[in-house]
Design a protein around this motif. Structure first.
Motif, PDB file in Angstrom:
ATOM      1  N   PHE A   6       0.803  -1.142   0.098  1.00  0.00           N
ATOM      2  CA  PHE A   6      -0.044  -0.078   0.024  1.00  0.00           C
ATOM      3  C   PHE A   6       0.869   1.356   0.127  1.00  0.00           C
ATOM      4  O   PHE A   6       2.161   1.593   0.608  1.00  0.00           O
ATOM      5  CB  PHE A   6      -0.916   0.240   1.334  1.00  0.00           C
ATOM      6  N   ILE A  70      -1.091  -1.012  -4.386  1.00  0.00           N
ATOM      7  CA  ILE A  70      -2.245  -0.316  -4.240  1.00  0.00           C
ATOM      8  C   ILE A  70      -2.244   1.159  -3.503  1.00  0.00           C
ATOM      9  O   ILE A  70      -1.640   1.167  -2.525  1.00  0.00           O
ATOM     10  CB  ILE A  70      -3.513  -1.032  -3.015  1.00  0.00           C
ATOM     11  N   ILE A  87      -2.921  -0.383  -8.854  1.00  0.00           N
ATOM     12  CA  ILE A  87      -4.439   0.192  -8.468  1.00  0.00           C
ATOM     13  C   ILE A  87      -4.343   1.048  -7.821  1.00  0.00           C
ATOM     14  O   ILE A  87      -3.688   1.366  -6.694  1.00  0.00           O
ATOM     15  CB  ILE A  87      -5.102  -1.316  -7.693  1.00  0.00           C
ATOM     16  N   TRP A 112     -10.237   1.927  -8.032  1.00  0.00           N
ATOM     17  CA  TRP A 112     -11.304   1.274  -7.133  1.00  0.00           C
ATOM     18  C   TRP A 112     -12.245   2.333  -6.676  1.00  0.00           C
ATOM     19  O   TRP A 112     -11.529   3.411  -6.084  1.00  0.00           O
ATOM     20  CB  TRP A 112     -10.492   0.489  -6.024  1.00  0.00           C
ATOM     21  N   ALA A 355     -11.611  -6.810  -2.738  1.00  0.00           N
ATOM     22  CA  ALA A 355     -10.348  -6.411  -3.153  1.00  0.00           C
ATOM     23  C   ALA A 355      -9.607  -7.507  -3.882  1.00  0.00           C
ATOM     24  O   ALA A 355      -9.129  -7.389  -4.791  1.00  0.00           O
ATOM     25  CB  ALA A 355      -9.611  -5.782  -2.022  1.00  0.00           C
TER      26      ALA A 355
END
Length: 471
Positions: A6, A70, A87, A112, A355
């Protein structure tokens, strides 16, 4: 197992940081290797944020070639790292997204969105619907009974800015009589006043303008731990949030999980979990702005729009949660209990499952799926409320239980009395069931219809193509 890094915000008092840390924690609990690159904190600050949210620390490391990256950060950064899949989680609140973001989508594998509303904003802006996946947010599960309520306590939770509707809240409270105000205690828990919403707060100006409200209002700008915030929510009679534009509004779902009545704007992003059965929804008009740009972000795709809640309806809803009338109390309590059941379907583990599905691209566009979606799209392109029962039956036939329940929750008043029974039956089918139709284009079009738009599914897609050609 997937190796995930992340990137982005990690502060515990920042909504992006809260989402990043909780979603990462849920993915780790499901067996994935998860690390972080924090964009807004050093290592000590990052560890402190994890502690504040009750989450075990993650390793800090940069993205590797074999990782899924992400990223959620404000302002958004679109440069692609060297990774397996890139993403970006990017909410938006005001209609079509900035066109500069659309230009960056070739660097991203997926975007997303928290809600169908946010996905509709991306599609309206010109994005390919297949590239935008809906991954809803979650809350930590708790018991419905959270102790004694503070009599007459109304809570506004969030930034004290125009978009969040704090001005509408103060005006609605001022609509109460002197006798009603004498038994009311208003708490405004303002966030971001000295950081991401600096110099944007309307709170002091509004309560100074309405001295009757100021006399019963407590403003809290301190950083609260998760436990302290949960207690504040749980002790309040109602959380009131007449937002103009949101991407999800996690506070509403948190209140539902803690047994607190929710009073909220109808027709926006929170419609993904809030409706007339589990909340007091405020009638709102779909307002369209004059401009075609958003400040420093530049031109946007489609219309710049928001929801403008009725202050009179808001005052009436506040009276409902404050009244001693037994029948009204019973009505509000029934909504609270249904809201709690709704919150149980929005766990962080459920978010992690969505996810995982998006990362693995499990929603394959096979021939059967495409044919079913096209058929539903054609029907829903010309539907009216008089067809609601038939459309609901068609969606159930193709196992779109979530969509059928959402449709009834929004428009069920147009059906005979059996609508509630149908809705309850569908509700019993939802826990633990992944919504395989969540990203279908006809579901995106339902958001436009809910906001009062007349454009159907085919029209929405045609509009998107026209916008792209105009570029």
């Amino acid at each position: 197992m997937v190796d995930i890094v992340f990137e982005g915000n990690t502060r515990f008092d920042n909504s992006y940081g809260i989402v990043n840390l909780n979603l990462a924690n849920a993915l780790r609990a499901r067996g994935h290797q998860v690390a972080f690159t924090s964009f807004d904190e050093d290592e000590d600050g990052f560890l402190a944020s994890c502690t504040q949210l009750g989450i075990a620390p993650f390793p800090l490391r940069p993205v590797g070639v074999g990782d899924v990256c992400i990223r959620e950060f404000w302002p958004p950064k679109w440069d692609r790292p060297a990774c397996q899949k890139f993403i970006v989680i990017q909410p938006w609140e005001f209609g079509g997204v900035p066109l500069a973001w659309i230009d960056k989508l070739d660097q991203v594998d997926q975007v997303w969105a928290y809600t169908q509303f946010v996905k509709s904003c991306w599609v309206e802006g010109g994005a390919d619907p297949a590239k935008i996946r809906v991954v809803p947010l979650g809350v930590h599960q708790s018991s419905l009974s959270q102790g004694k309520k503070a009599p007459g306590q109304l809570l506004f939770l969030g930034g004290g800015i125009w978009r969040k509707g704090v001005d509408l809240f103060v005006m609605a409270v001022d609509g109460l009589s002197d006798g009603e105000l004498a038994h009311t205690h208003v708490v405004i828990k303002e966030s971001g006043n000295d950081s991401f919403y600096r110099n944007q707060s309307l709170v002091d100006m509004m309560i100074d303008k309405f001295p009757r409200v100021r006399a019963v209002t407590e403003v809290c700008r301190d950083s609260l731990s998760r436990a302290e915030l949960d207690l504040l929510i749980a002790q309040s009679v109602a959380l009131v949030h007449p937002y103009r534009a949101e991407g999800f509004y996690l506070g509403g779902l948190e209140a539902m999980s803690l047994g607190t009545a929710v009073v909220m704007t109808q027709g926006g992003a929170a419609d993904d979990y809030a409706n007339d059965q589990n909340a007091l929804m405020i009638r709102a008009t779909h307002a369209i702005g004059d401009g075609d740009s958003d400040g420093d972000l530049g031109p946007i795709g489609g219309e710049f729009h928001w929801m403008e809640a009725s202050v009179d309806d808001l005052t009436r809803a506040i009276r409902m949660v404050l009244t001693d009338d037994p029948s009204t109390q019973a009505d509000v309590q029934a909504r609270i209990e249904r809201a709690y059941q709704t919150s149980r379907r929005f766990s962080w583990d459920q978010s992690a499952q969505y996810a995982e599905s998006a990362i693995a691209s499990e929603r394959v566009e096979n021939d059967h799926f495409s044919q079913v979606e096209e058929g539903l799209a054609r029907v829903l392109d010309t539907w009216s409320l008089s067809d609601l029962d038939a459309v609901t039956a068609l969606m159930v036939q193709h196992q779109d239980f979530h969509g059928a329940h959402e449709l009834l929750a929004r428009f069920g008043k147009a059906l005979p009395p059996n609508a509630q029974a149908m809705s309850d039956q569908l509700l019993s089918l939802l826990p633990g069931r992944i919504d395989i139709w969540r990203d279908a284009r006809y579901r995106v079009a339902l958001q436009s219809y809910a906001r009062g738009g007349s454009r159907g599914v085919v029209g929405a897609i045609s509009h998107r193509c026209t916008v792209n050609q105009d570029l």
